[in-house]
Scaffold this motif. Structure first.
Motif, PDB file in Angstrom:
ATOM      1  N   LYS A 159       4.476 -12.572 -15.527  1.00  0.00           N
ATOM      2  CA  LYS A 159       4.740 -13.623 -14.534  1.00  0.00           C
ATOM      3  C   LYS A 159       5.525 -13.084 -13.347  1.00  0.00           C
ATOM      4  CE  LYS A 159       3.681 -17.863 -16.385  1.00  0.00           C
ATOM      5  NZ  LYS A 159       4.418 -18.722 -17.290  1.00  0.00           N
ATOM      6  N   LEU A 160       6.290 -12.015 -13.562  1.00  0.00           N
ATOM      7  CA  LEU A 160       7.158 -11.490 -12.507  1.00  0.00           C
ATOM      8  C   LEU A 160       6.525 -10.306 -11.794  1.00  0.00           C
ATOM      9  CD1 LEU A 160      10.409 -11.479 -14.672  1.00  0.00           C
ATOM     10  CD2 LEU A 160       9.793 -13.159 -12.948  1.00  0.00           C
ATOM     11  N   TYR A 161       5.616  -9.635 -12.468  1.00  0.00           N
ATOM     12  CA  TYR A 161       5.110  -8.362 -11.961  1.00  0.00           C
ATOM     13  C   TYR A 161       3.947  -8.556 -10.989  1.00  0.00           C
ATOM     14  CZ  TYR A 161       3.299  -3.625 -11.871  1.00  0.00           C
ATOM     15  OH  TYR A 161       2.873  -2.400 -11.455  1.00  0.00           O
ATOM     16  N   GLU A 162       4.034  -7.877  -9.853  1.00  0.00           N
ATOM     17  CA  GLU A 162       2.897  -7.840  -8.922  1.00  0.00           C
ATOM     18  C   GLU A 162       2.254  -6.470  -9.050  1.00  0.00           C
ATOM     19  OE1 GLU A 162       3.623  -9.068  -4.801  1.00  0.00           O
ATOM     20  OE2 GLU A 162       5.318 -10.218  -5.580  1.00  0.00           O
ATOM     21  N   PRO A 163       1.055  -6.388  -9.613  1.00  0.00           N
ATOM     22  CA  PRO A 163       0.432  -5.079  -9.840  1.00  0.00           C
ATOM     23  C   PRO A 163      -0.055  -4.433  -8.546  1.00  0.00           C
ATOM     24  CG  PRO A 163      -0.972  -6.843 -10.698  1.00  0.00           C
ATOM     25  CD  PRO A 163       0.231  -7.491 -10.097  1.00  0.00           C
ATOM     26  N   GLY A 215       4.981   0.685  -5.377  1.00  0.00           N
ATOM     27  CA  GLY A 215       4.400  -0.486  -6.036  1.00  0.00           C
ATOM     28  C   GLY A 215       4.492  -1.717  -5.149  1.00  0.00           C
ATOM     29  N   HIS A 216       3.881  -2.809  -5.597  1.00  0.00           N
ATOM     30  CA  HIS A 216       3.884  -4.049  -4.811  1.00  0.00           C
ATOM     31  C   HIS A 216       5.052  -4.966  -5.141  1.00  0.00           C
ATOM     32  CE1 HIS A 216       0.326  -3.129  -2.761  1.00  0.00           C
ATOM     33  NE2 HIS A 216      -0.548  -3.449  -3.692  1.00  0.00           N
ATOM     34  N   PHE A 217       5.745  -4.687  -6.243  1.00  0.00           N
ATOM     35  CA  PHE A 217       6.876  -5.545  -6.630  1.00  0.00           C
ATOM     36  C   PHE A 217       8.057  -5.279  -5.687  1.00  0.00           C
ATOM     37  CE2 PHE A 217       7.571  -1.471  -8.418  1.00  0.00           C
ATOM     38  CZ  PHE A 217       8.928  -1.279  -8.354  1.00  0.00           C
ATOM     39  N   ILE A 218       8.945  -6.244  -5.561  1.00  0.00           N
ATOM     40  CA  ILE A 218      10.114  -6.083  -4.693  1.00  0.00           C
ATOM     41  C   ILE A 218      11.178  -5.258  -5.412  1.00  0.00           C
ATOM     42  CG2 ILE A 218      12.002  -7.299  -3.544  1.00  0.00           C
ATOM     43  CD1 ILE A 218      10.061  -8.792  -2.212  1.00  0.00           C
ATOM     44  N   ASP A 219      11.690  -4.256  -4.726  1.00  0.00           N
ATOM     45  CA  ASP A 219      12.642  -3.329  -5.322  1.00  0.00           C
ATOM     46  C   ASP A 219      14.033  -3.961  -5.384  1.00  0.00           C
ATOM     47  OD1 ASP A 219      13.637  -0.966  -6.320  1.00  0.00           O
ATOM     48  OD2 ASP A 219      12.560   0.243  -4.849  1.00  0.00           O
ATOM     49  N   SER A 220      14.601  -4.053  -6.589  1.00  0.00           N
ATOM     50  CA  SER A 220      15.971  -4.561  -6.727  1.00  0.00           C
ATOM     51  C   SER A 220      16.471  -4.202  -8.121  1.00  0.00           C
ATOM     52  CB  SER A 220      16.005  -6.074  -6.551  1.00  0.00           C
ATOM     53  OG  SER A 220      15.350  -6.701  -7.631  1.00  0.00           O
ATOM     54  N   TYR A 221      17.767  -4.352  -8.350  1.00  0.00           N
ATOM     55  CA  TYR A 221      18.283  -3.992  -9.662  1.00  0.00           C
ATOM     56  C   TYR A 221      17.679  -4.865 -10.757  1.00  0.00           C
ATOM     57  CZ  TYR A 221      21.184  -2.989 -13.618  1.00  0.00           C
ATOM     58  OH  TYR A 221      21.580  -2.625 -14.866  1.00  0.00           O
ATOM     59  N   PHE A 222      17.584  -6.152 -10.480  1.00  0.00           N
ATOM     60  CA  PHE A 222      17.018  -7.062 -11.481  1.00  0.00           C
ATOM     61  C   PHE A 222      15.566  -6.690 -11.799  1.00  0.00           C
ATOM     62  CE2 PHE A 222      15.027 -11.064 -12.827  1.00  0.00           C
ATOM     63  CZ  PHE A 222      15.840 -11.361 -13.910  1.00  0.00           C
ATOM     64  N   ASN A 223      14.896  -6.041 -10.856  1.00  0.00           N
ATOM     65  CA  ASN A 223      13.491  -5.681 -11.024  1.00  0.00           C
ATOM     66  C   ASN A 223      13.286  -4.271 -11.556  1.00  0.00           C
ATOM     67  OD1 ASN A 223      12.275  -8.046 -10.435  1.00  0.00           O
ATOM     68  ND2 ASN A 223      11.785  -7.572  -8.316  1.00  0.00           N
ATOM     69  N   LEU A 224      14.325  -3.630 -12.057  1.00  0.00           N
ATOM     70  CA  LEU A 224      14.197  -2.252 -12.535  1.00  0.00           C
ATOM     71  C   LEU A 224      13.086  -2.088 -13.565  1.00  0.00           C
ATOM     72  CD1 LEU A 224      17.488  -0.292 -13.186  1.00  0.00           C
ATOM     73  CD2 LEU A 224      15.590   0.194 -11.661  1.00  0.00           C
ATOM     74  N   THR A 225      12.989  -3.044 -14.467  1.00  0.00           N
ATOM     75  CA  THR A 225      11.954  -2.944 -15.487  1.00  0.00           C
ATOM     76  C   THR A 225      10.565  -2.976 -14.853  1.00  0.00           C
ATOM     77  OG1 THR A 225      13.427  -3.942 -17.092  1.00  0.00           O
ATOM     78  CG2 THR A 225      11.106  -4.008 -17.616  1.00  0.00           C
ATOM     79  N   LEU A 226      10.447  -3.745 -13.758  1.00  0.00           N
ATOM     80  CA  LEU A 226       9.148  -3.792 -13.078  1.00  0.00           C
ATOM     81  C   LEU A 226       8.778  -2.419 -12.529  1.00  0.00           C
ATOM     82  CD1 LEU A 226       9.289  -7.187 -11.120  1.00  0.00           C
ATOM     83  CD2 LEU A 226       8.444  -6.720 -13.410  1.00  0.00           C
ATOM     84  N   LYS A 227       9.795  -1.637 -12.171  1.00  0.00           N
ATOM     85  CA  LYS A 227       9.525  -0.306 -11.640  1.00  0.00           C
ATOM     86  C   LYS A 227       8.919   0.587 -12.719  1.00  0.00           C
ATOM     87  CE  LYS A 227      12.407   1.190  -8.366  1.00  0.00           C
ATOM     88  NZ  LYS A 227      13.623   1.787  -7.773  1.00  0.00           N
ATOM     89  N   GLY A 238       9.544   0.586  -5.006  1.00  0.00           N
ATOM     90  CA  GLY A 238       8.944  -0.746  -4.875  1.00  0.00           C
ATOM     91  C   GLY A 238       8.678  -1.058  -3.421  1.00  0.00           C
ATOM     92  N   ARG A 239       8.545  -2.340  -3.158  1.00  0.00           N
ATOM     93  CA  ARG A 239       8.252  -2.820  -1.818  1.00  0.00           C
ATOM     94  C   ARG A 239       9.545  -3.351  -1.216  1.00  0.00           C
ATOM     95  NH1 ARG A 239       6.328  -8.254  -0.628  1.00  0.00           N
ATOM     96  NH2 ARG A 239       6.190  -8.688  -2.845  1.00  0.00           N
ATOM     97  N   THR A 240       9.608  -3.342   0.120  1.00  0.00           N
ATOM     98  CA  THR A 240      10.772  -3.937   0.777  1.00  0.00           C
ATOM     99  C   THR A 240      10.308  -4.907   1.845  1.00  0.00           C
ATOM    100  OG1 THR A 240      12.718  -3.507   2.127  1.00  0.00           O
ATOM    101  CG2 THR A 240      10.898  -1.987   2.387  1.00  0.00           C
TER     102      THR A 240
HETATM  103  C1  LIG Z   1      11.094  -8.994  -8.311  1.00  0.00           C
HETATM  104  O1  LIG Z   1       9.765  -8.732  -7.972  1.00  0.00           O
HETATM  105  C2  LIG Z   1       8.958  -9.884  -7.857  1.00  0.00           C
HETATM  106  C3  LIG Z   1       7.546  -9.427  -7.661  1.00  0.00           C
HETATM  107  O2  LIG Z   1       7.397  -8.707  -6.507  1.00  0.00           O
HETATM  108  C4  LIG Z   1       9.464 -10.723  -6.711  1.00  0.00           C
HETATM  109  O3  LIG Z   1       8.698 -11.904  -6.597  1.00  0.00           O
HETATM  110  C5  LIG Z   1      10.895 -11.086  -6.971  1.00  0.00           C
HETATM  111  O4  LIG Z   1      11.417 -11.721  -5.859  1.00  0.00           O
HETATM  112  C6  LIG Z   1      11.730  -9.842  -7.264  1.00  0.00           C
HETATM  113  N1  LIG Z   1      13.040 -10.285  -7.719  1.00  0.00           N
HETATM  114  C7  LIG Z   1      14.150  -9.811  -7.210  1.00  0.00           C
HETATM  115  C8  LIG Z   1      15.394 -10.362  -7.768  1.00  0.00           C
HETATM  116  O5  LIG Z   1      14.166  -8.974  -6.343  1.00  0.00           O
END
Ligand SMILES: *[C@@H]1O[C@H](CO)[C@@H](O)[C@H](O)[C@H]1NC(C)=O
Ligand SMILES: *[C@@H]1O[C@H](CO)[C@@H](O)[C@H](O)[C@H]1NC(C)=O
Ligand SMILES: *[C@@H]1O[C@H](CO)[C@@H](O)[C@H](O)[C@H]1NC(C)=O
Ligand SMILES: *[C@@H]1O[C@H](CO)[C@@H](O)[C@H](O)[C@H]1NC(C)=O
Ligand SMILES: *[C@@H]1O[C@H](CO)[C@@H](O)[C@H](O)[C@H]1NC(C)=O
Ligand SMILES: *[C@@H]1O[C@H](CO)[C@@H](O)[C@H](O)[C@H]1NC(C)=O
Ligand SMILES: *[C@@H]1O[C@H](CO)[C@@H](O)[C@H](O)[C@H]1NC(C)=O
Ligand SMILES: CC(=O)N[C@H]1CO[C@H](CO)[C@@H](O)[C@@H]1O
Length: 428
Positions: A158-162, A245-257, A221-223
Motif C-alpha cells: 500500500k505504501l510502495y510505489e514500484p 526508485g519512485h518512492f519518496i525518500d525519507s527515514y520512515f520510508n527506509l524499508t521501501l528503499k 528514492g524520489r524527491t
Molecule cells: C513514503 O513513500 C510513499 C510512496 O512514494 C509516499 O507516498 C509517502 O509520502 C512517503 N512517506 C514519507 C513519510 O515520506
C-alpha cells in the motif's frame, strides 16, 4: 385575490408564533434565556475545541519518534484519521465517549436550570460543569498511551510505489547480461543529500565495480525538491551509478528503499549469485567479501551478516527505533541480520520482493526484510563474524579481517582504502 390571501396567512402565522413569546417573556427572563443559550454554545465550542486538540496532540505524539519528515507523517496521519483505514478502536472509542459526555453535560445543565434560576445560579452550574469536563479531558489524556496512537498498520504494498528512473543509468555496466557472469552485486542505499559520502565511496572501494564479476550502484528514492532533483540528475549524468526508485525518500520510508533494491535486482539482475545490501556510511572490504563468497558458492537460500537474537521492540517514543504496538505487538523480533550490511544469495531475491509487499510495514528495514519476511519464507540467516557493522578502531589489520565497518565518515574512507592496499603493512 389569492396572492393577497397567502401573504396575509403568512403574516398571521408569524405573529401567532412570535406574539405569545413576546408577551410571556419579561426582560430578566429574556436575559436569562440568552445567557443560557450563549453558555450552551460556549460549551459546545469548547468541546469541539478539546476534541480537535485531542486529535492533534495524538498525531504530534506519534511524530515525536525522532523521525525526520515528521511534518509530512503528521499530515498524513491527520488526513487518514477520518477514513476507515485507521484500525484503532482505542482512539475511536475515546472520541465517541467524549461525544457522549458532551451530550450528557448539556443535558445536565438544562436539567439543573429552573424557571427561577438567576444569573448567579447559572454561573455556578456552568462552573461545576466545566470542572467535570476538565477532569474527563485529563482522564482521556492519560488513557492515550501508545495503544491510542492513530498508527497505520498497512501492507508494504500500500505504501510502495514500484519502478525506477532507468533512463539515466547504464544497466549493462551495473549488471551485465542480467547477472549471468556476475558473482557479486553491491547495492548501497544512500540519502539524496549525501553527495560527499557517495564521492568518497566512488573514489575508494567502488573501484572494484570495474571488475567483470562485481557490479555496484547506489539506491535512492524520489524527491519533490526540484533543485535537489536537478543536482542528482547532473550527478547521475556523470557517474550513471544511481538507481532511483519512485518512492519518496525519507527515514520512515527506509524499508521501501530496500524493497526498491530487491525490485531492481529482481527485474534487471536476476541471475547474480550474491547481493550485498549496504549503506553509504560503510567501508566494505571487497576482496575479503569475494573470498567469503567463494567459500560459500554452492549455498542457497541464506542471508549472511551480523545475526542478532532476542531483540525487543523499543517502545520509547523518543527513540529513533520506536515501534508502536499497533505496528508490531510481539514482545521480541525474530532473529535478523543488522542493516548496515548483509549478504543475500541471489536465488531468494524474487521471493523476498514479493513477500515483502505482502507484509505489514515497519520502518526498520533489517527487522522487516531479514526478520519478518525471511522467517516467513523459511530462509536461513547465518551469523558471520566478519560483518562488524559497528564502529571499531580503524587499525589496518582490524580492517583487513573485516568485511564491513560501520559509521565511516567520508574522509575516513580514503584512509581505510589506503591502509587496505598498502603492502608495507604486515598483519599476523
Ligand atoms: C513514503 O513513500 C510513499 C510512496 O512514494 C509516499 O507516498 C509517502 O509520502 C512517503 N512517506 C514519507 C513519510 O515520506
Ligand atoms: C470526515 O468524514 C465525514 C463523513 O465521511 C465528512 O463529512 C467530513 O467532511 C470529513 N472531515 C474531514 C476533516 O475530512
Ligand atoms: C469508529 O467506530 C464506528 C462504529 O464502531 C465505525 O463505524 C467507524 O468506522 C470507526 N471510525 C474510525 C475512525 O475508526
Ligand atoms: C452515554 O453514557 C451513559 C453513561 O455514562 C450511558 O448510560 C449511555 O448509554 C451512553 N450513551 C450512549 C449512546 O452510548
Ligand atoms: C526529477 O528528475 C527526473 C529525471 O529527469 C524527472 O523525471 C522528474 O520528473 C524530476 N522530478 C522533479 C520533482 O523535478
Ligand atoms: C532543496 O535542496 C537544496 C539542496 O539541493 C537545499 O538547499 C534546499 O534547502 C532544499 N529545499 C527544501 C525546501 O527542502
Ligand atoms: C526514553 O529515551 C530517552 C532518551 O533517549 C530517555 O531520556 C528516557 O528516560 C527514556 N524513557 C524511558 C521510559 O525509558
Ligand atoms: C507525506 C505523505 O505521506 N504524503 C502522502 C499522504 O497520503 C496521500 C494519499 O493518501 C499521498 O498522496 C501522499 O503522498
Amino acid at each position: 385575490m389569492i396572492i393577497v390571501g397567502t401573504i396575509r396567512e403568512h403574516r398571521n402565522k408569524r405573529e401567532a408564533f412570535l406574539c405569545p413569546v413576546k408577551k410571556k417573556m419579561s426582560r430578566t427572563q429574556r436575559m436569562r434565556f440568552f445567557t443560557v443559550f450563549g453558555a450552551v454554545i460556549i460549551i459546545m465550542l469548547m468541546y469541539k475545541f478539546s476534541l480537535a486538540k485531542e486529535i492533534l496532540s495524538r498525531t504530534q505524539e506519534y511524530s515525536v519518534t525522532g523521525l525526520p519528515m515528521r511534518h509530512q507523517i503528521k499530515q498524513n496521519v491527520t488526513n487518514k484519521i477520518n477514513s476507515s483505514t485507521i484500525n484503532n478502536h482505542g482512539s475511536n472509542r475515546s472520541i465517541y465517549l467524549e461525544g457522549n459526555k458532551s451530550f450528557q453535560s448539556l443535558l445536565a445543565v438544562s436539567n439543573q436550570l429552573t424557571e427561577s434560576s438567576g444569573i448567579e445560579d447559572i454561573k455556578t452550574i456552568l462552573r461545576n460543569q466545566l470542572i467535570e469536563m476538565k477532569k474527563f479531558s485529563s482522564s482521556i489524556q492519560t488513557l492515550s498511551g501508545p495503544s491510542a496512537l492513530p498508527v497505520l498498520r498497512e501492507l508494504a504494498m500500500k505504501l510502495y510505489e514500484p519502478g525506477h528512473l532507468n533512463e539515466e543509468i547504464d544497466i549493462q555496466k551495473i549488471c551485465m547480461h542480467r547477472g549471468l557472469s556476475l558473482r557479486l552485486l553491491i547495492l548501497i542505499t544512500s540519502a539524496q543529500s549525501n553527495f560527499k559520502e557517495r564521492m568518497s565511496i566512488r573514489r575508494t572501494w567502488m573501484n572494484y565495480g570495474s571488475r567483470q564479476i562485481v557490479g555496484m550502484a547506489f539506491i535512492l528514492g524520489r524527491t519533490t525538491n526540484a533543485s535537489l532533483n536537478e543536482s542528482l540528475n547532473k550527478e547521475n549524468n556523470i557517474y550513471g551509478d544511481m538507481i532511483r526508485g519512485h518512492f519518496i525518500d525519507s527515514y520512515f520510508n527506509l524499508t521501501l528503499k530496500t524493497i526498491s533494491m530487491l525490485e531492481w535486482a529482481d527485474t534487471h539482475c536476476p541471475n547474480v549469485k550474491f547481493i550485498l545490501k549496504t549503506d553509504d556510511d560503510m567501508f566494505i572490504n571487497v576482496p575479503k567479501l569475494l573470498d567469503f563468497i567463494d567459500a560459500r558458492y554452492k549455498n542457497d537460500r541464506t542471508i549472511y551478516g551480523r545475526l542478532v537474537e532476542d531483540w525487543k521492540p523499543i517502545r520509547n517514543r523518543t527513540s529513533k527505533y520506536f515501534v508502536p504496538y499497533k505496528l508490531y505487538n510481539g514482545w521480541q523480533y525474530p532473529p535478523f541480520t543488522t542493516g548496515p550490511a548483509y549478504l543475500l544469495t541471489g536465488d531468494i531475491v524474487h521471493e523476498l520482493y514479493v513477500q515483502s509487499l505482502n507484509t505489514y510495514y515497519i520502518q526498520l528495514e533489517d527487522v522487516f526484510i531479514t526478520g519478518f519476511v525471511a522467517k516467513r519464507l523459511k530462509i536461513r540467516r547465518e551469523h558471520a563474524n566478519e560483518f562488524l557493522n559497528s564502529r571499531i578502531s580503524l587499525r589496518p589489520c582490524k580492517i583487513r579481517n573485516a568485511i564491513s565497518v560501520h559509521k565511516i565518515k567520508p574522509r575516513e574512507q580514503y584512509h581505510l582504502w589506503r591502509d587496505l592496499l598498502d603492502s608495507t603493512i604486515k598483519c599476523k
